[in-house]
Enzyme design. Structure first.
Site, short mmCIF file in Angstrom:
data_model
loop_
_atom_site.label_atom_id
_atom_site.label_comp_id
_atom_site.label_asym_id
_atom_site.label_seq_id
_atom_site.Cartn_x
_atom_site.Cartn_y
_atom_site.Cartn_z
N LEU A 150 38.89 28.81 -9.47
CA LEU A 150 39.64 29.67 -8.56
C LEU A 150 39.34 31.12 -8.93
O LEU A 150 39.12 31.44 -10.09
CB LEU A 150 41.15 29.43 -8.69
N ASP A 151 39.32 31.99 -7.92
CA ASP A 151 39.15 33.41 -8.20
C ASP A 151 40.31 33.91 -9.04
O ASP A 151 41.41 33.35 -9.03
CB ASP A 151 39.07 34.20 -6.89
N ARG A 152 40.09 35.00 -9.73
CA ARG A 152 41.08 35.52 -10.67
C ARG A 152 42.43 35.80 -10.00
O ARG A 152 43.48 35.52 -10.56
CB ARG A 152 40.55 36.81 -11.32
N LEU A 153 42.41 36.37 -8.79
CA LEU A 153 43.66 36.75 -8.13
C LEU A 153 44.29 35.60 -7.35
O LEU A 153 45.38 35.76 -6.80
CB LEU A 153 43.41 37.93 -7.20
N THR A 154 43.63 34.44 -7.30
CA THR A 154 44.15 33.27 -6.59
C THR A 154 44.93 32.39 -7.55
O THR A 154 44.54 32.21 -8.70
CB THR A 154 42.99 32.47 -5.96
#
EC number: 5.4.99.-
Length: 418
Positions: A150-154
């Site tokens: 997952l992306d960091r901000l997700t």
């Protein structure tokens, strides 16, 4: 990594953020082809300009920079296959102090609800403030096999296998498209009530910066969208990606004209008045990327001394070489924050400026007073704390379902219509 690495520093919680105390770390790289035949000091001066040249001269003289494990001179000529090591006082950006929720853990698998703001693997400036380091240090879970990212901000469901056999089994299910993924997000506007099946191809227009767009040149992909609710201003949308392209959900929503409310890249005026809806942009993509970059400022960086803050927008090649994950994992363009204060002021952090990372890094206050290095550029800087709104993208991995298993995470607070 072993226990020695885990114990090379520690952390503290302040203002709801998990801060890593700065620590010594050695970056190692083999000489790049473009470095061969050049003076060592010229390489650092031209390619690692996050610190003034005087710092690198001192670092070479003090043995913090070595070539083939020997102390060189500033004028040493770099040869092919030389091994260059640079020991630095490493500062990591803070992440949320919200705990990692363990959804399932047995001998074969670990499933967590990943909080937003924490990268899965060490990348860029993040190392101890990454999921794999936290699981190893705080839960004793090491040698995990990552099944997806997952992306960091997700936030949301993140699955690890604890054995090679289980990893191979789950990876085969991913390749065979036997795993159904469900995400939820909050988008601008009133999303249509009918189900939308978006099959627009997506192309990566900047690999270094991690920006994508719908393009006939792109790879085929498919996302199914269904509106769950509408509160009069924004809509909660269920997203089912049937393929796994970079930023697929976000790019498709931008194309449809309903970008994620706080998306720092794809809900940005740099794409034009329509923000890229249906591919309508009034300038070339390279110009868009440059426009995004221009929003990055060091306004939140305050020098502790009247020393220069030189060229903080530099590529840290040694850092990139020591990253255990691809640039995509940490989102090359990891932050463009929009602050509503009569006008929109946006900030961007990219891998290209990893030498300074987030302009929103934490203030180095009393817990670090005994850990200040006089020759460390970052020890002379302070940073504003990121706000909670700046640490989350309103995109959440809600559910992952396989042939004989299913995991679901709690809905985040932003999913509530009120």
């Amino acid at each position: 990594f072993g226990e020695e690495i885990l114990q090379e520093t520690n952390y503290y919680i302040e203002n709801g953020l998990r801060h890593i105390r700065p620590y010594n770390f050695t970056f190692t790289t083999h000489a790049k082809g473009r470095w061969v035949g050049k003076k060592l000091i010229d390489i650092f001066k031209n390619e690692f300009s996050s610190s003034p040249v005087e710092y690198y001269i001192n670092a070479i003289q003090n043995g913090k920079i070595t070539v083939n494990n020997k102390i060189p001179s500033a004028n040493t000529i770099v040869r092919d296959n030389d091994v260059i090591r640079n020991t630095v006082h490493r500062h990591e950006p803070p992440v949320t102090a919200n705990p990692i929720q363990i959804i399932k853990m047995d001998d074969d698998i670990v499933v967590i609800n990943k909080p937003a703001s924490i990268p899965v693997h060490p990348c860029g400036r993040y190392r101890h403030n990454s999921v794999v380091f936290m699981l190893a240090r705080d839960y004793g879970l090491q040698n995990l096999h990552t099944i997806h990212r997952l992306d960091r901000l997700t936030s949301g469901i993140l699955i690890f296998a604890r054995t090679l056999q289980k990893a191979q089994e789950l990876e085969k299910q991913v390749r065979d498209r036997q795993i159904e993924k469900q995400y939820v997000c909050r988008v601008d506007g009133e999303f249509p009530t009918e189900t939308i099946d978006c099959k627009e191809p997506i192309d990566v227009v900047s690999h270094k910066l991690g920006v994508c767009r719908v393009s006939p040149k792109g790879k085929s992909c498919q996302t199914i969208f269904q509106r769950l609710s509408y509160n009069g201003k924004t809509s909660l949308v269920k997203c089912i990606p049937l393929t796994g392209r970079m930023h697929q959900i976000r790019v498709h929503l931008q194309w449809l004209g309903y970008p994620i409310v706080n998306d720092p890249i794809y809900n940005h005026e740099a794409w034009g008045p329509n923000k890229g809806k249906a591919g309508h942009i009034d300038k070339d993509v390279d110009s868009i990327v440059l426009t995004l970059l221009q929003f990055h400022r060091h306004d939140n960086v305050i020098p502790k001394q009247v020393d220069e803050i030189k060229n903080l927008d530099s590529v840290d090649e040694l850092d990139k070489d020591n990253s255990s994950s691809s640039s995509q994992n940490c989102e090359n363009i990891s932050q463009v924050r929009q602050h509503q204060d009569n006008k929109s002021e946006s900030h961007i952090t990219t891998e290209k400026i990893q030498a300074s990372e987030d302009v929103n890094q934490s203030p180095m206050v009393s817990p670090l007073e005994n850990n200040v290095h006089q020759d460390c550029v970052e020890c002379r800087l302070t940073y504003k704390d990121p706000t909670p709104e700046e640490m989350v993208l309103w995109l959440h991995a809600l559910k992952y379902k396989g042939p004989d298993w299913e995991f679901e995470a709690k809905l985040p607070e932003w999913s509530l219509d009120n």
